[in-house]
Write an enzyme that holds these catalytic residues in place. Structure first.
Site, short mmCIF file in Angstrom:
data_model
loop_
_atom_site.label_atom_id
_atom_site.label_comp_id
_atom_site.label_asym_id
_atom_site.label_seq_id
_atom_site.Cartn_x
_atom_site.Cartn_y
_atom_site.Cartn_z
N CYS A 71 -1.69 -1.93 -1.84
CA CYS A 71 -1.79 -0.37 -1.88
C CYS A 71 -0.70 0.34 -1.20
O CYS A 71 -0.43 0.12 0.11
CB CYS A 71 -3.07 0.08 -1.21
N ASN A 72 -0.06 1.21 -1.90
CA ASN A 72 1.20 1.86 -1.14
C ASN A 72 0.56 3.00 -0.19
O ASN A 72 1.15 2.84 0.89
CB ASN A 72 1.89 2.81 -2.25
N THR A 73 -0.66 3.61 -0.14
CA THR A 73 -1.28 4.41 0.75
C THR A 73 -1.68 3.57 1.98
O THR A 73 -1.20 4.01 3.09
CB THR A 73 -2.40 5.15 0.04
N CYS A 184 2.04 3.50 -6.90
CA CYS A 184 0.82 3.12 -6.62
C CYS A 184 0.36 1.84 -7.49
O CYS A 184 0.99 1.82 -8.58
CB CYS A 184 -0.27 4.39 -7.28
#
Length: 261
Positions: A71-73, A184
């Protein structure tokens, strides 16, 4: 080898799919933290806490050797903390593929599709600054609130999703963007819709394959043998779309069950 992979939902399965192409001998435990989805619209303190709790759970229950933050976030919010506090683990994060986009673009116009949290993060800004010396490019950054949840619900080919993307992508098309970074892990699932709007010649950059190669390389350095059988377990903390799991992983032999974290 035991590998933990997690995301706020099913987007990280695009990374898992890449891992399954190269890893032949492993037990893989994927956690879809759907009770707290989407991470991209949560504050960084909560995301950090969830990342820590999930890592502790995977270590306690399954004694994992490697952790993939799919997950990028979550990577932006927690990767340094996880590496500092779980030094016994191979820890691999996910970040937007800006470098390959810079190397690929012919028009020097690059689109970035990402969650609001990713684009606002210090880690993202640092990455952009670090890569600015490679080549002068124009970045067209677009936050995509709500898009990850649309995909999570299985609304991949719906008119609503198409209209959301059209609003964000038409300005990029008019600006002669020829390469788009999918920032994402959910977004590779709507690649075909993006191509319908941008044209088949658009280059889409996603990072699943690079993560898989990195995992294989680091696991071999640690002495893990890449022969044998794969076992995949998908765990979820809230509601989950079983059809999406089957569609993404193409009916791989997997076990799915709920967990409490």
């Amino acid at each position: 080898m035991k590998v933990g992979v997690f995301d706020s939902g099913l987007g990280g399965l695009t990374v898992l799919k890449s891992i399954l192409k190269v890893l032949k001998n492993a037990e893989i435990f994927y956690i879809a933290d759907t009770a707290y989805a989407p991470y991209g619209e949560k504050d960084s303190a909560l995301i950090l806490k969830r990342c820590e709790d999930i890592t502790n759970y995977l270590l306690k229950e399954y004694k994992i050797d490697a952790l993939i933050v799919a997950c990028n976030t979550a990577t932006s919010a927690a990767i340094k903390h996880l590496r500092d506090n779980f030094s016994s683990l191979i820890v691999i994060g996910t970040e937007p593929g800006i470098k390959p986009a810079i190397l690929n673009t012919k028009s020097s116009n690059i689109g970035i599709l990402a969650t609001p949290s990713t684009l606002k993060s210090d880690k993202y800004q640092l990455l952009v600054n670090e890569l600015s010396s490679i080549k002068k490019v124009n970045l067209f950054e677009q936050a995509c609130p709500g898009l990850a949840m649309q995909i999570e619900k299985g609304e991949i080919n719906t008119l609503t999703t198409y209209k959301m993307l059209e609003e964000w992508l038409i300005p990029m098309k008019e600006a002669n963007v020829d390469t788009i970074v999918l920032g994402c892990t959910h977004y590779p699932l709507i690649s075909q819709t993006i191509k319908k709007i941008m044209g088949e010649d658009i280059t889409l950059i996603q990072t699943g394959d690079a993560i898989a190669k990195r995992l294989l390389s680091l696991s071999e350095e640690k002495g893990h043998k890449n022969i044998g059988d794969l076992k995949v377990t998908v765990l979820h903390t809230g509601l989950i779309n079983l059809d999406m799991i089957e569609n993404i992983l193409e009916n791989k032999n997997i076990e799915v069950r709920k967990c409490e974290i």
